[in-house]
Design a protein around this motif. Structure first.
Motif, short mmCIF file in Angstrom:
data_model
loop_
_atom_site.label_atom_id
_atom_site.label_comp_id
_atom_site.label_asym_id
_atom_site.label_seq_id
_atom_site.Cartn_x
_atom_site.Cartn_y
_atom_site.Cartn_z
N ILE A 69 39.69 23.62 37.11
CA ILE A 69 39.23 24.42 35.82
C ILE A 69 40.60 24.84 35.04
N TYR A 70 40.66 24.48 33.84
CA TYR A 70 41.61 25.16 32.83
C TYR A 70 41.09 25.46 31.34
N ALA A 71 41.85 26.28 30.76
CA ALA A 71 40.89 27.04 29.51
C ALA A 71 41.62 26.06 28.60
N ARG A 72 40.89 26.41 27.42
CA ARG A 72 41.23 25.46 26.19
C ARG A 72 42.67 26.01 25.56
N PRO A 73 43.48 25.14 25.48
CA PRO A 73 44.89 25.18 25.01
C PRO A 73 45.11 26.04 24.05
N GLY A 107 38.91 31.37 27.03
CA GLY A 107 40.09 32.40 27.28
C GLY A 107 40.31 32.14 28.86
N THR A 108 41.80 32.44 29.09
CA THR A 108 42.20 32.21 30.38
C THR A 108 41.47 32.99 31.51
N SER A 109 41.11 34.23 31.00
CA SER A 109 40.66 35.30 32.11
C SER A 109 39.47 34.69 32.79
N THR A 110 38.76 34.04 32.23
CA THR A 110 37.63 33.27 32.84
C THR A 110 37.78 32.38 33.98
N THR A 111 39.02 31.31 33.65
CA THR A 111 39.51 30.54 34.69
C THR A 111 39.38 31.25 35.91
N LEU A 159 37.83 31.09 39.68
CA LEU A 159 38.76 30.83 40.91
C LEU A 159 38.36 31.88 41.89
N GLY A 160 38.19 33.03 41.53
CA GLY A 160 38.34 34.22 42.54
C GLY A 160 37.00 34.27 43.33
N ASN A 161 35.71 33.96 42.27
CA ASN A 161 34.28 34.12 43.02
C ASN A 161 33.96 32.76 43.79
N GLY A 162 34.73 31.77 43.72
CA GLY A 162 34.31 30.61 44.42
C GLY A 162 33.89 29.39 43.63
N THR A 163 33.46 29.81 42.60
CA THR A 163 32.90 28.64 41.57
C THR A 163 33.86 27.36 41.42
N ARG A 164 35.18 27.90 41.39
CA ARG A 164 36.20 26.79 41.26
C ARG A 164 37.12 26.73 42.37
N ASP A 165 37.95 25.74 42.75
CA ASP A 165 38.79 25.94 43.80
C ASP A 165 40.47 25.59 43.50
N ILE A 166 40.46 24.96 42.53
CA ILE A 166 41.91 24.89 41.91
C ILE A 166 41.81 25.29 40.43
N SER A 215 50.05 29.67 35.38
CA SER A 215 51.37 30.15 35.15
C SER A 215 51.87 31.22 35.83
N MET A 216 53.20 31.72 35.97
CA MET A 216 53.67 32.68 36.91
C MET A 216 52.87 33.68 36.60
N GLY A 217 52.61 34.29 35.30
CA GLY A 217 52.08 35.53 35.23
C GLY A 217 50.58 35.41 35.50
N TRP A 218 50.01 34.30 35.19
CA TRP A 218 48.30 34.18 35.45
C TRP A 218 48.11 34.17 37.00
N ASP A 219 49.01 33.79 37.87
CA ASP A 219 49.00 33.82 39.13
C ASP A 219 49.39 35.29 39.82
N ILE A 220 50.12 35.93 39.29
CA ILE A 220 50.70 37.35 39.68
C ILE A 220 49.64 38.32 39.37
N ASN A 221 49.14 38.57 38.14
CA ASN A 221 48.39 39.45 37.60
C ASN A 221 47.10 39.53 38.04
N PRO A 222 46.46 38.34 38.20
CA PRO A 222 44.91 38.53 38.71
C PRO A 222 44.91 38.70 40.16
N ARG A 223 45.84 38.41 40.87
CA ARG A 223 45.89 38.92 42.36
C ARG A 223 46.19 40.44 42.40
N TYR A 224 47.07 40.84 41.60
CA TYR A 224 47.06 42.40 41.53
C TYR A 224 45.89 43.04 41.29
#
Length: 376
Positions: free
Chosen positions: A169-173, A222-226, A230-237, A241-250
Motif C-alpha cells: 500500500i501507498y497513499a495518493r501522492p 491520506g498517509t495515516s490510513t496506510t 500496516l499496523g492492523n495486518g491488512t497490509r504487509d508492506i 519515509s523516515m518520519g512516517w516510520d518513526i512516528n506511527p511506531r511511537y
C-alpha cells in the motif's frame, strides 16, 4: 469543508488592547511539529495576538478555498502551513504573497536555512518559507513476521506485490508526503532518462507504476490510513519515509517491531513544510503573520520540530541538533529512531522535489492513469 477540524489558543487575560486573531490553516500536518511554537508565540506576544485558530484540511482543497476568499475580497486565513503540493497549486494561481520584501525581518533563507532546506526554498520562489525539512526517503516498511523475503530492488518489490496481491500500500501522492516521495524517487531508482521531467522523462516510472497498480487494492487519500492498515495486518508492506516510520511506531499505530529497507539506487527526495501568507490581508494582520514566521525560524523554536519524529529530522534552520530538542523528543528518538537514518543522510544522494508546475503535472498524470477508480 470536508475533513476539517478546529482548535484555538486563547489570549492570556493580561494581554494589551487591540491584539488580532490570527487564523491558520494546516494542510501538511505541520501542527504536529509547531503547535507548541504557536503557543510560545502567544505567550510571548499577547499584545499582538488575541488567539490563534487552527483549521486542518486536505491539501487538494487548499487552493480552491483561498481563491474563493480572495475573489470575494474576504480573506479569513492569515497563515498557511503547507507541503510543496499545496504551495505549488497556489503558485499556479498566484495566491501567495511574495515574501522577498520581508527578508530583512525574517532573515535571508539562503543564510538561515540548512543546505537541504535551501534547495527546497529555491522552488518556493519566496512565496513561502521552509519551516521544517526532511530528506524523507523513500523506504519500504514491513512486518518481519509477515515478509520473509524483503525486496531489495524495485523489480523485487514488483515481484513481491504480484505474489502477494493487495498486501502492498501507498497513499495518493497529491496528498501524501510519503506517496510523493515514492513517486518522485522512482525515476532515480529505475534509471529514467530525466528524473526531473515527469511527462517526457519518466517512461520507466509510469510503466512500473502501471504494473504495480495491478496488485494494489486501493490508494488511501491520506498517509495515516496506510500505517493503520500496516499496523492492523491488512497490509504487509507500506511505502514510507523516515518520519512516517518513526512516528506511527511511537504512537503505537504500527508495532515497534516493524522494519524498514531501502531499495537499490535510491536517491533521497528532500521535502518539507512551508509557511505561506495569502494575498488579501490587512497590513496589520500581515505584519503579525510575518512576525510569527520570524519567531518560528529561531533556533530554540526550530528544535521543537524534532517532535516525535513526524518529519525526521525536522528543523530547517542551520545548527539545530537533537540535543537542543525537548527532553521528550530526545527520548522518542532514542527509543524509536534508527541510527541508520543519520548514516544514510550522510551517504545517500539527495535531490529535491519537482518544480511546482511539473509537480502538478505529475500528480495529474498519476491521478488519471494510476489512481483513477482506486481512491478511498
Amino acid at each position: 469543508m470536508a475533513g476539517v477540524a478546529m482548535a484555538a489558543v486563547a489570549m492570556p487575560s493580561s494581554a494589551m488592547a487591540d491584539p488580532v486573531q490570527i487564523n491558520v490553516i494546516d494542510v501538511s500536518g505541520n501542527l504536529a511539529l509547531t503547535q507548541q511554537v504557536f503557543d510560545n508565540y502567544l505567550a510571548a506576544n499577547p499584545e499582538k495576538v488575541s488567539r490563534f485558530t487552527f483549521t486542518k484540511a486536505p491539501a487538494p482543497e487548499l487552493a480552491g478555498k483561498i481563491q474563493a476568499m480572495q475573489n470575494a475580497n474576504r480573506m479569513d486565513i492569515d497563515i498557511v502551513l503547507t507541503g510543496a503540493d499545496g504551495l505549488a497549486a497556489g503558485m499556479q494561481l498566484g495566491l501567495w504573497e511574495d515574501l522577498t520584501p520581508y527578508i530583512d525581518q525574517i532573515g535571508d533563507p539562503n543564510e538561515v536555512l540548512n543546505p537541504g532546506a535551501v534547495t527546497l526554498q529555491a522552488l518556493a520562489d519566496m512565496q513561502g518559507v521552509v519551516i521544517a525539512y526532511s530528506q524523507q526517503g523513500p523506504f519500504i516498511e514491513y512486518m518481519p513476521d509477515r515478509v520473509a523475503d524483503v525486496p531489495g530492488t524495485a523489480e523485487e518489490l514488483l515481484a513481491w506485490c504480484k505474489a502477494n496481491p493487495n498486501k502492498l500500500i501507498y497513499a495518493r501522492p497529491a496528498n501524501s508526503g510519503a506517496g510523493r516521495t515514492f513517486l518522485m524517487g522512482l525515476p532515480f531508482i529505475l534509471g529514467d532518462s530525466d528524473p526531473k521531467d515527469p511527462i517526457n522523462g519518466w517512461d520507466k516510472t509510469w510503466e512500473y507504476l502501471a504494473e504495480l497498480n495491478t496488485c494494489i487494492e486501493y490508494y488511501p487519500s491520506g498517509t495515516s490510513t496506510t500505517f493503520k492498515e500496516l499496523g492492523n495486518g491488512t497490509r504487509d508492506i507500506a511505502i514510507t519515509s523516515m518520519g512516517w516510520d518513526i512516528n506511527p511506531r511511537y504512537l503505537g499505530t504500527v508495532p515497534a517491531s516493524a522494519e524498514v529497507a531501502i531499495l537499490d539506487n535510491t536517491t533521497f527526495i528532500g521535502d518539507g513544510h512551508l509557511f505561506s501568507i495569502p494575498k488579501g490581508l490587512s497590513d496589520e494582520r500581515r505584519a503579525v503573520a510575518i512576525d510569527v514566521l520570524k519567531f518560528m525560524l529561531q533556533p530554540e523554536q526550530q528544535a521543537i520540530t524534532y517532535d516525535a519524529g513526524y518529519l525526521y529530522p525536522g528543523p530547517s534552520v542551520k545548527g539545530v541538533t537533537i540535543d537542543m530538542a525537548p527532553e521528550e523528543s530526545q527520548q522518542v528518538m532514542a527509543e524509536f529512531g534508527r541510527p541508520m537514518y543519520d548514516e544514510l543522510i550522510e551517504t545517500t544522494p539527495i535531490d529535491v522535489i519537482l518544480e511546482p508546475d511539473l509537480m502538478i503535472e505529475a500528480f495529474r498524470k498519476w491521478d488519471e492513469e494510476i489512481g483513477a477508480g482506486k481512491g478511498d
